[in-house]
Design a protein around this motif. Structure first.
Motif, mmCIF file in Angstrom:
data_model
loop_
_atom_site.group_PDB
_atom_site.id
_atom_site.type_symbol
_atom_site.label_atom_id
_atom_site.label_comp_id
_atom_site.label_asym_id
_atom_site.label_seq_id
_atom_site.Cartn_x
_atom_site.Cartn_y
_atom_site.Cartn_z
ATOM 1 N N GLU A 233 38.274 64.984 -28.016
ATOM 2 C CA GLU A 233 39.249 63.900 -28.063
ATOM 3 C C GLU A 233 39.696 63.605 -26.631
ATOM 4 O O GLU A 233 39.772 64.529 -25.801
ATOM 5 N N PRO A 234 39.995 62.351 -26.303
ATOM 6 C CA PRO A 234 40.457 62.042 -24.945
ATOM 7 C C PRO A 234 41.633 62.905 -24.496
ATOM 8 O O PRO A 234 41.728 63.268 -23.316
ATOM 9 N N SER A 235 42.502 63.265 -25.435
ATOM 10 C CA SER A 235 43.669 64.079 -25.082
ATOM 11 C C SER A 235 43.270 65.458 -24.573
ATOM 12 O O SER A 235 43.972 66.051 -23.743
ATOM 13 N N GLU A 236 42.129 65.981 -25.041
ATOM 14 C CA GLU A 236 41.679 67.290 -24.573
ATOM 15 C C GLU A 236 41.235 67.232 -23.117
ATOM 16 O O GLU A 236 41.460 68.170 -22.336
ATOM 17 N N ILE A 237 40.590 66.138 -22.744
ATOM 18 C CA ILE A 237 40.199 65.958 -21.347
ATOM 19 C C ILE A 237 41.440 65.726 -20.493
ATOM 20 O O ILE A 237 41.556 66.229 -19.371
ATOM 21 N N ALA A 238 42.396 64.979 -21.039
ATOM 22 C CA ALA A 238 43.629 64.687 -20.307
ATOM 23 C C ALA A 238 44.410 65.954 -19.984
ATOM 24 O O ALA A 238 45.004 66.072 -18.899
ATOM 25 N N GLU A 239 44.419 66.910 -20.891
ATOM 26 C CA GLU A 239 45.140 68.156 -20.622
ATOM 27 C C GLU A 239 44.447 68.956 -19.524
ATOM 28 O O GLU A 239 45.109 69.594 -18.698
ATOM 29 N N ALA A 240 43.110 68.923 -19.498
ATOM 30 C CA ALA A 240 42.387 69.608 -18.421
ATOM 31 C C ALA A 240 42.674 68.944 -17.073
ATOM 32 O O ALA A 240 42.824 69.627 -16.047
ATOM 33 N N ILE A 241 42.754 67.623 -17.065
ATOM 34 C CA ILE A 241 43.114 66.903 -15.836
ATOM 35 C C ILE A 241 44.529 67.278 -15.403
ATOM 36 O O ILE A 241 44.796 67.482 -14.212
ATOM 37 N N SER A 242 45.429 67.371 -16.366
ATOM 38 C CA SER A 242 46.810 67.750 -16.048
ATOM 39 C C SER A 242 46.866 69.112 -15.369
ATOM 40 O O SER A 242 47.646 69.323 -14.431
ATOM 41 N N PHE A 243 46.039 70.033 -15.828
ATOM 42 C CA PHE A 243 45.946 71.338 -15.175
ATOM 43 C C PHE A 243 45.488 71.196 -13.726
ATOM 44 O O PHE A 243 46.062 71.802 -12.810
ATOM 45 N N LEU A 244 44.464 70.365 -13.503
ATOM 46 C CA LEU A 244 43.904 70.230 -12.159
ATOM 47 C C LEU A 244 44.875 69.593 -11.168
ATOM 48 O O LEU A 244 44.781 69.848 -9.963
ATOM 49 N N VAL A 245 45.788 68.748 -11.640
ATOM 50 C CA VAL A 245 46.733 68.109 -10.724
ATOM 51 C C VAL A 245 48.042 68.881 -10.618
ATOM 52 O O VAL A 245 48.927 68.500 -9.848
ATOM 53 N N SER A 246 48.159 69.960 -11.374
ATOM 54 C CA SER A 246 49.419 70.703 -11.417
ATOM 55 C C SER A 246 49.407 71.877 -10.450
ATOM 56 O O SER A 246 48.351 72.284 -9.946
ATOM 57 N N PRO A 247 50.573 72.487 -10.205
ATOM 58 C CA PRO A 247 50.628 73.682 -9.358
ATOM 59 C C PRO A 247 49.852 74.863 -9.944
ATOM 60 O O PRO A 247 49.553 75.816 -9.213
ATOM 61 N N MET A 248 49.521 74.822 -11.238
ATOM 62 C CA MET A 248 48.767 75.923 -11.838
ATOM 63 C C MET A 248 47.374 76.071 -11.243
ATOM 64 O O MET A 248 46.759 77.125 -11.329
ATOM 65 N N SER A 249 46.869 74.991 -10.620
ATOM 66 C CA SER A 249 45.539 75.048 -10.003
ATOM 67 C C SER A 249 45.637 74.987 -8.478
ATOM 68 O O SER A 249 44.742 74.473 -7.806
ATOM 69 N N SER A 250 46.715 75.545 -7.931
ATOM 70 C CA SER A 250 47.031 75.361 -6.509
ATOM 71 C C SER A 250 45.974 75.917 -5.562
ATOM 72 O O SER A 250 45.916 75.521 -4.406
ATOM 73 N N TYR A 251 45.128 76.850 -6.025
ATOM 74 C CA TYR A 251 44.093 77.409 -5.153
ATOM 75 C C TYR A 251 42.705 76.870 -5.500
ATOM 76 O O TYR A 251 41.689 77.436 -5.111
ATOM 77 N N MET A 252 42.658 75.751 -6.186
ATOM 78 C CA MET A 252 41.388 75.111 -6.527
ATOM 79 C C MET A 252 41.221 73.840 -5.710
ATOM 80 O O MET A 252 42.093 72.973 -5.712
ATOM 81 N N SER A 253 40.101 73.748 -5.005
ATOM 82 C CA SER A 253 39.760 72.519 -4.298
ATOM 83 C C SER A 253 38.251 72.477 -4.114
ATOM 84 O O SER A 253 37.632 73.489 -3.784
ATOM 85 N N GLY A 254 37.665 71.324 -4.384
ATOM 86 C CA GLY A 254 36.219 71.208 -4.333
ATOM 87 C C GLY A 254 35.534 71.723 -5.587
ATOM 88 O O GLY A 254 34.307 71.852 -5.624
ATOM 89 N N ALA A 255 36.311 72.001 -6.619
ATOM 90 C CA ALA A 255 35.754 72.552 -7.859
ATOM 91 C C ALA A 255 35.374 71.430 -8.813
ATOM 92 O O ALA A 255 35.862 70.300 -8.713
ATOM 93 N N ASN A 256 34.483 71.745 -9.737
ATOM 94 C CA ASN A 256 34.185 70.801 -10.818
ATOM 95 C C ASN A 256 34.338 71.537 -12.145
ATOM 96 O O ASN A 256 33.637 72.502 -12.422
ATOM 97 N N LEU A 257 35.312 71.101 -12.917
ATOM 98 C CA LEU A 257 35.680 71.761 -14.164
ATOM 99 C C LEU A 257 34.935 71.125 -15.322
ATOM 100 O O LEU A 257 35.103 69.949 -15.618
ATOM 101 N N VAL A 258 34.086 71.919 -15.989
ATOM 102 C CA VAL A 258 33.299 71.427 -17.116
ATOM 103 C C VAL A 258 34.088 71.594 -18.408
ATOM 104 O O VAL A 258 34.597 72.682 -18.703
ATOM 105 N N VAL A 259 34.198 70.507 -19.176
ATOM 106 C CA VAL A 259 34.911 70.527 -20.455
ATOM 107 C C VAL A 259 33.970 69.868 -21.465
ATOM 108 O O VAL A 259 34.019 68.664 -21.696
ATOM 109 N N ASP A 260 33.088 70.686 -22.070
ATOM 110 C CA ASP A 260 31.991 70.098 -22.832
ATOM 111 C C ASP A 260 31.761 70.662 -24.237
ATOM 112 O O ASP A 260 30.765 70.378 -24.873
ATOM 113 N N GLY A 261 32.687 71.494 -24.729
ATOM 114 C CA GLY A 261 32.540 71.992 -26.090
ATOM 115 C C GLY A 261 31.417 72.986 -26.255
ATOM 116 O O GLY A 261 30.928 73.206 -27.362
#
Length: 261
Positions: A233-261
């Motif tokens: 569902e689009p909302s599932e991808i949106a939550e993963a994006i929210s993680f990537l833009v949040s402080p919870m991913s503060s040490y991630m840069s240049g990563a590619n997060l796969v969300v593919d079931g």
């Protein structure tokens, strides 16, 4: 509602699908100033209506822009900055699927149309966001979370692999691989400046465009390969994006997060 996110967010392709779901997720997670970009004004209006149903205290800026046009992108980013003063979060949800057609049967113009939007348009958007973020003072309470801004680019699982020969999409596959390359390059270049850039790689998502492809039988064989046996569902991808833009991913840069079931 939560306070996971703060500042000014910009979401392109916000009139439907992943862009709309991301806009709504950002509001649920605390964003109060949100810029929506799309060529589809009716779609953006519908997204704004859903946002106000969640929280009518959000400032929403709608900008109609053709994201294959450099001037339109430059003007859009400048308008966001003029309205809100800065851009702290940017999601470049830019792209079209293009024709399902083998390379030997494809014309240059069909190929170029996809590249102009999916690769060059996204790169221009990222360039303008970086330019603006470089002008901003870092935000955040701790050294770990202080940053000038965060960018997430929409790639795809097809940025890593390619579909079977029964569903060829040469320009789309090339562009999604290219998005990962530009993400990694600029993430390395601007990490020292406090700008984080990551990519998200969704699998099959229940967007209107994908539903149409499935109904036409184009993607049926690919769907059978999904281990979970369903679309995202689009909302599932949106939550993963929210993680990537949040402080919870503060040490991630240049990563590619796969969300593919």
């Amino acid at each position: 509602m939560s306070d996971l996110l703060e500042g000014v967010a910009l979401v392109s392709g916000a009139g439907s699908g992943i862009g709309r779901a991301t806009s709504l997720a950002f509001v649920r997670h605390g964003i109060k100033q949100l810029a929506l970009l799309d060529i589809d004004t009716a779609g953006m209006a519908a997204t704004r209506k859903l946002i106000f149903e969640l929280n009518d205290n959000v400032e929403v800026l709608e900008i109609q822009a053709d994201l294959s046009n450099e001037k339109a992108i430059v003007d859009a980013v400048q308008k966001v900055t003029k309205t809100f003063g800065q851009i702290n979060i940017a999601v470049n949800n830019v792209g079209i699927g293009g024709p399902i057609c083998a390379t030997s049967e494809m014309g240059v113009e069909d190929y170029r149309k996809v590249v102009d939007l999916d690769l060059i348009g996204l790169w221009i958007a990222q360039r303008e966001e970086i330019r603006q973020m470089l002008r901003q003072e870092p935000r955040g309470q701790s050294p770990e979370t202080r940053s000038r801004g965060v960018i997430v680019n929409l790639s795809s699982t097809y940025g890593h692999v390619a579909p079977s020969g029964t569903t060829p999409a040469p320009p789309y596959i090339a562009c999604k691989h290219g998005v990962l390359g530009m993400t990694k390059m600029d993430a390395n270049s601007y990490a020292k400046d406090g700008i984080r850039i990551n990519a998200i790689c969704p699998g099959f998502v229940n967007t209107p465009a994908f539903k149409a492809a499935v109904q036409q039988g184009v993607m049926q064989d690919e769907l059978k390969k999904v281990p979970m046996g369903r679309f995202a569902e689009p909302s599932e991808i949106a939550e993963a994006i929210s993680f990537l833009v949040s402080p919870m991913s503060s040490y991630m840069s240049g990563a590619n997060l796969v969300v593919d079931g």
